[in-house]
Every structure is written in structure tokens, then in C-alpha cells.
Design a protein around this motif. Sequence first.
Motif, PDB file in Angstrom:
ATOM      1  N   LYS A 249      11.736 -84.033  30.234  1.00  0.00           N
ATOM      2  CA  LYS A 249      12.552 -83.075  30.984  1.00  0.00           C
ATOM      3  C   LYS A 249      11.711 -81.926  31.510  1.00  0.00           C
ATOM      4  CE  LYS A 249      16.690 -84.295  28.387  1.00  0.00           C
ATOM      5  NZ  LYS A 249      16.009 -85.300  27.531  1.00  0.00           N
ATOM      6  N   SER A 250      10.698 -81.502  30.766  1.00  0.00           N
ATOM      7  CA  SER A 250       9.844 -80.403  31.236  1.00  0.00           C
ATOM      8  C   SER A 250       9.003 -80.855  32.427  1.00  0.00           C
ATOM      9  CB  SER A 250       8.949 -79.885  30.107  1.00  0.00           C
ATOM     10  OG  SER A 250       8.062 -80.886  29.639  1.00  0.00           O
ATOM     11  N   PHE A 251       8.503 -82.086  32.378  1.00  0.00           N
ATOM     12  CA  PHE A 251       7.747 -82.634  33.518  1.00  0.00           C
ATOM     13  C   PHE A 251       8.631 -82.668  34.760  1.00  0.00           C
ATOM     14  CE2 PHE A 251       6.421 -86.082  36.286  1.00  0.00           C
ATOM     15  CZ  PHE A 251       5.035 -85.975  36.322  1.00  0.00           C
ATOM     16  N   ALA A 252       9.864 -83.154  34.585  1.00  0.00           N
ATOM     17  CA  ALA A 252      10.787 -83.257  35.716  1.00  0.00           C
ATOM     18  C   ALA A 252      11.148 -81.877  36.269  1.00  0.00           C
ATOM     19  CB  ALA A 252      12.055 -84.007  35.291  1.00  0.00           C
TER      20      ALA A 252
ATOM     21  N   ASP B 213       9.418 -79.055  36.077  1.00  0.00           N
ATOM     22  CA  ASP B 213       8.260 -78.474  36.759  1.00  0.00           C
ATOM     23  C   ASP B 213       8.039 -79.147  38.111  1.00  0.00           C
ATOM     24  OD1 ASP B 213       7.864 -76.805  34.602  1.00  0.00           O
ATOM     25  OD2 ASP B 213       6.238 -77.986  33.726  1.00  0.00           O
ATOM     26  N   PHE B 214       8.221 -80.458  38.158  1.00  0.00           N
ATOM     27  CA  PHE B 214       8.091 -81.207  39.418  1.00  0.00           C
ATOM     28  C   PHE B 214       9.102 -80.704  40.435  1.00  0.00           C
ATOM     29  CE2 PHE B 214       9.243 -84.663  42.255  1.00  0.00           C
ATOM     30  CZ  PHE B 214       8.016 -85.177  42.655  1.00  0.00           C
ATOM     31  N   MET B 215      10.346 -80.566  40.020  1.00  0.00           N
ATOM     32  CA  MET B 215      11.390 -80.087  40.930  1.00  0.00           C
ATOM     33  C   MET B 215      11.092 -78.675  41.422  1.00  0.00           C
ATOM     34  SD  MET B 215      14.969 -81.619  39.389  1.00  0.00           S
ATOM     35  CE  MET B 215      14.624 -81.430  37.645  1.00  0.00           C
ATOM     36  N   SER B 216      10.561 -77.861  40.542  1.00  0.00           N
ATOM     37  CA  SER B 216      10.216 -76.494  40.922  1.00  0.00           C
ATOM     38  C   SER B 216       9.128 -76.484  41.992  1.00  0.00           C
ATOM     39  CB  SER B 216       9.760 -75.714  39.685  1.00  0.00           C
ATOM     40  OG  SER B 216       9.388 -74.390  40.025  1.00  0.00           O
ATOM     41  N   ARG B 217       8.120 -77.367  41.839  1.00  0.00           N
ATOM     42  CA  ARG B 217       7.013 -77.406  42.805  1.00  0.00           C
ATOM     43  C   ARG B 217       7.490 -77.804  44.200  1.00  0.00           C
ATOM     44  NH1 ARG B 217       4.331 -79.783  38.470  1.00  0.00           N
ATOM     45  NH2 ARG B 217       4.458 -81.908  39.294  1.00  0.00           N
ATOM     46  N   TYR B 218       8.515 -78.652  44.267  1.00  0.00           N
ATOM     47  CA  TYR B 218       8.954 -79.168  45.567  1.00  0.00           C
ATOM     48  C   TYR B 218      10.309 -78.604  46.005  1.00  0.00           C
ATOM     49  CZ  TYR B 218       4.952 -82.161  45.125  1.00  0.00           C
ATOM     50  OH  TYR B 218       3.656 -82.607  44.988  1.00  0.00           O
ATOM     51  N   ASN B 219      10.678 -77.485  45.405  1.00  0.00           N
ATOM     52  CA  ASN B 219      11.910 -76.783  45.785  1.00  0.00           C
ATOM     53  C   ASN B 219      13.140 -77.681  45.762  1.00  0.00           C
ATOM     54  OD1 ASN B 219      10.609 -74.225  46.354  1.00  0.00           O
ATOM     55  ND2 ASN B 219       9.798 -75.180  48.202  1.00  0.00           N
ATOM     56  N   ILE B 220      13.174 -78.573  44.787  1.00  0.00           N
ATOM     57  CA  ILE B 220      14.334 -79.435  44.596  1.00  0.00           C
ATOM     58  C   ILE B 220      15.349 -78.674  43.749  1.00  0.00           C
ATOM     59  CG2 ILE B 220      15.138 -81.603  43.577  1.00  0.00           C
ATOM     60  CD1 ILE B 220      12.293 -82.702  44.139  1.00  0.00           C
ATOM     61  N   PRO B 221      16.596 -78.574  44.188  1.00  0.00           N
ATOM     62  CA  PRO B 221      17.583 -77.773  43.458  1.00  0.00           C
ATOM     63  C   PRO B 221      17.712 -78.187  41.997  1.00  0.00           C
ATOM     64  CG  PRO B 221      18.465 -78.503  45.568  1.00  0.00           C
ATOM     65  CD  PRO B 221      17.174 -79.240  45.373  1.00  0.00           C
ATOM     66  N   THR B 222      17.636 -77.211  41.105  1.00  0.00           N
ATOM     67  CA  THR B 222      17.776 -77.476  39.673  1.00  0.00           C
ATOM     68  C   THR B 222      18.183 -76.190  38.975  1.00  0.00           C
ATOM     69  OG1 THR B 222      16.691 -78.449  37.726  1.00  0.00           O
ATOM     70  CG2 THR B 222      15.354 -76.981  39.094  1.00  0.00           C
TER      71      THR B 222
ATOM     72  N   GLN C 202       9.195 -82.154  20.602  1.00  0.00           N
ATOM     73  CA  GLN C 202       7.952 -81.387  20.574  1.00  0.00           C
ATOM     74  C   GLN C 202       8.016 -80.191  21.525  1.00  0.00           C
ATOM     75  OE1 GLN C 202       4.652 -83.990  21.312  1.00  0.00           O
ATOM     76  NE2 GLN C 202       4.520 -84.688  19.194  1.00  0.00           N
ATOM     77  N   LYS C 203       8.680 -80.398  22.657  1.00  0.00           N
ATOM     78  CA  LYS C 203       8.976 -79.313  23.579  1.00  0.00           C
ATOM     79  C   LYS C 203      10.489 -79.181  23.685  1.00  0.00           C
ATOM     80  CE  LYS C 203       4.906 -79.672  26.602  1.00  0.00           C
ATOM     81  NZ  LYS C 203       4.473 -79.866  28.018  1.00  0.00           N
ATOM     82  N   ILE C 204      10.946 -77.965  23.937  1.00  0.00           N
ATOM     83  CA  ILE C 204      12.374 -77.694  24.064  1.00  0.00           C
ATOM     84  C   ILE C 204      12.617 -77.030  25.407  1.00  0.00           C
ATOM     85  CG2 ILE C 204      14.356 -76.465  23.095  1.00  0.00           C
ATOM     86  CD1 ILE C 204      12.811 -76.519  20.385  1.00  0.00           C
ATOM     87  N   VAL C 205      13.544 -77.585  26.177  1.00  0.00           N
ATOM     88  CA  VAL C 205      13.885 -77.020  27.476  1.00  0.00           C
ATOM     89  C   VAL C 205      15.224 -76.293  27.353  1.00  0.00           C
ATOM     90  CG1 VAL C 205      14.424 -77.517  29.888  1.00  0.00           C
ATOM     91  CG2 VAL C 205      12.628 -78.807  28.719  1.00  0.00           C
TER      92      VAL C 205
ATOM     93  N   GLN D 210       7.761 -90.337  33.801  1.00  0.00           N
ATOM     94  CA  GLN D 210       7.930 -89.024  33.180  1.00  0.00           C
ATOM     95  C   GLN D 210       9.037 -88.206  33.850  1.00  0.00           C
ATOM     96  OE1 GLN D 210       4.073 -86.995  31.654  1.00  0.00           O
ATOM     97  NE2 GLN D 210       3.412 -88.266  33.365  1.00  0.00           N
ATOM     98  N   LEU D 211       9.395 -88.571  35.070  1.00  0.00           N
ATOM     99  CA  LEU D 211      10.513 -87.891  35.727  1.00  0.00           C
ATOM    100  C   LEU D 211      11.801 -88.057  34.927  1.00  0.00           C
ATOM    101  CD1 LEU D 211       9.792 -88.760  39.460  1.00  0.00           C
ATOM    102  CD2 LEU D 211       9.604 -86.511  38.379  1.00  0.00           C
ATOM    103  N   GLU D 212      11.857 -89.120  34.121  1.00  0.00           N
ATOM    104  CA  GLU D 212      13.017 -89.301  33.244  1.00  0.00           C
ATOM    105  C   GLU D 212      12.666 -89.107  31.774  1.00  0.00           C
ATOM    106  OE1 GLU D 212      16.738 -92.367  32.435  1.00  0.00           O
ATOM    107  OE2 GLU D 212      15.323 -92.749  34.051  1.00  0.00           O
TER     108      GLU D 212
END
Length: 282
Positions: free
Chosen positions: A103-106, A108-117, A184-187, A98-100
Motif C-alpha cells: 500500500k505504501s508503494f502504491a 507513493d506511486f499515485m502521489s508521483r503521478y498526481n493520481i487522486p488518492t 512492517q509498515k503502517i499506512v 507492488q501496486l497491489e
Amino acid sequence: MKILVIGSGGREHTLCWAFNKSRRVEKIFCANGNQGIAETAECVDILPDDIQGLKIFAAQNHIDLTFVGSENPLALGIVDEFGKHGIKIIGSSQTASQLESSKSFAKDFMSRYNIPTAKYETANSVDEAVNILESGIFGDKNATVVVKADGLAAGKGVIIAENRREAKKAINELAQTVGEAAAQKIVLEECLIGDEVSVLLFADGKNFALMPPCRDHKRIGEGDTGTNTGGMGTISDAALLSEQQLKQITKTIIEPTLTGAAFEGFPFAGILFLGLMLTKDG
């Protein structure tokens, strides 16, 4: 060794070509392949999304190693299914993929771990996406906004809208362009300006090995113009990233990703793709 490669594009053609150079490989199958791949592998009439059919084929033909080239079988859980039956396969689990594939999963994941995005918002409908745009969170009506379909879209789910009017048009046409499932979702994202570079790596859930950095040319037209495609070719050059930049990418992106995935119960084992934009701020 008997090898099964899953997919039918240029990526899988390259994989079959590479496997064919190994003295350890006695037979290569590709599902479902193409005419070019048929020159180096036996094409099998099983679609990449037919997980049960692929599992049965691998078991009956005593496949020693399966390599998943395309993203969709990973998103459908082929690695999990093969693993249940002890069939060796290279690729990420359904959850990790799902990381690929999302896009919403990825994001949110990056946000949780302070990964630059890039700054982003996720909408669950066309109307919600338009309301987010009109809120001004991404700037005024002349601001550039990136519109993305959440799901897999063969490289065609990203539109760089030059202004709010173009962004609304992209949002309204997204399902028609990439399919309802992917949209279904739009980022929505802020538009980052800089040099684009891709970093791929092999990972076993904890350890990793980097591949050389590369640059993907996605736009259909000359001079980086026109709509995005699944890829118009790539170049690989060690000069794309300095040693210091690679260290920064490892510390701020790769290590937090592998650590976070393991912590959340889906250790990432497979090939991880990082699409990076090198801005003036990092």
C-alpha cells in the motif's frame, strides 16, 4: 490447451469454471485448489507460493497457459520466473505487483503521478504511527482514521477506526491480526465518505480493456457492519458508474498508472484492480 490456475479460493474456482466452458481447453490443473475446484479441474498438491515447484510442474506437463489467481505468487515473482523459461503466464511482474501488494508503494506511486488518492502518511513502526496520529494531521481525537497494513493481508489489513483511541488500538494489534511481515509498515489515511466501487482491467503494458464495474461487500455483518473480510460477495452492474465517470477514471487513474509504470521500467501487464471511493468531490 492445458491450463494451470494458481490459487485455492472462490476466484480460482470461477476461473476453472470459465476455462472449462472453452472447447479449446482439454485439461485444467489447479494448484493447490479445493474440493469445489476438484469438480472441474485436477487439483495439484503444490502450494501457490512454491514458485520453483510450480515452474517445474508447468514445464514437465507442457502447460500452455498459467493464470495466477492469488496475489501472493505475483508478489513472490512467479511471472518473472516463468518468463525466464519461456512459460506463458498471465499476471503482473514482481515489481508491478507492488501496486497491489504494498500500500505504501502504491500510495507513493499515485502521489508521483498526481493520481487522486486519500491523504496519507506511512510509518515504519508502531511508535511512529502513534506519533503521526497524535500530531493531529488527520484531525482531532474524535476524527475517523483508516489504518492499513502495508503488505498483503487477505483483505483483513484495513481497519476504519472511528476515533484516535480505536486507531491506536488497531495499530498496536495490527501485527497480531495480519502477521508481522504484512505490518512492517503502517499506512494511515484520511477517511473518505462515498460510494465504493471496483474497476478491474486487462492490460498489456500499454493497451487495456475494462471489465464491468463491481462492488465488493467486505464487512462480515449485515448492513455493512463488522470487520473486513477477504470478501463476502460482489455485485456487477453497469449502472454503478456512468459513462462520464468511466472517462474520468480512465483519464485520471488508468492512463497515468500505465504510463507511469512503463516510464519507471515496470510496464503493467496483467489484471489491474482499482478500488475507488466516489466522494462528493469526485
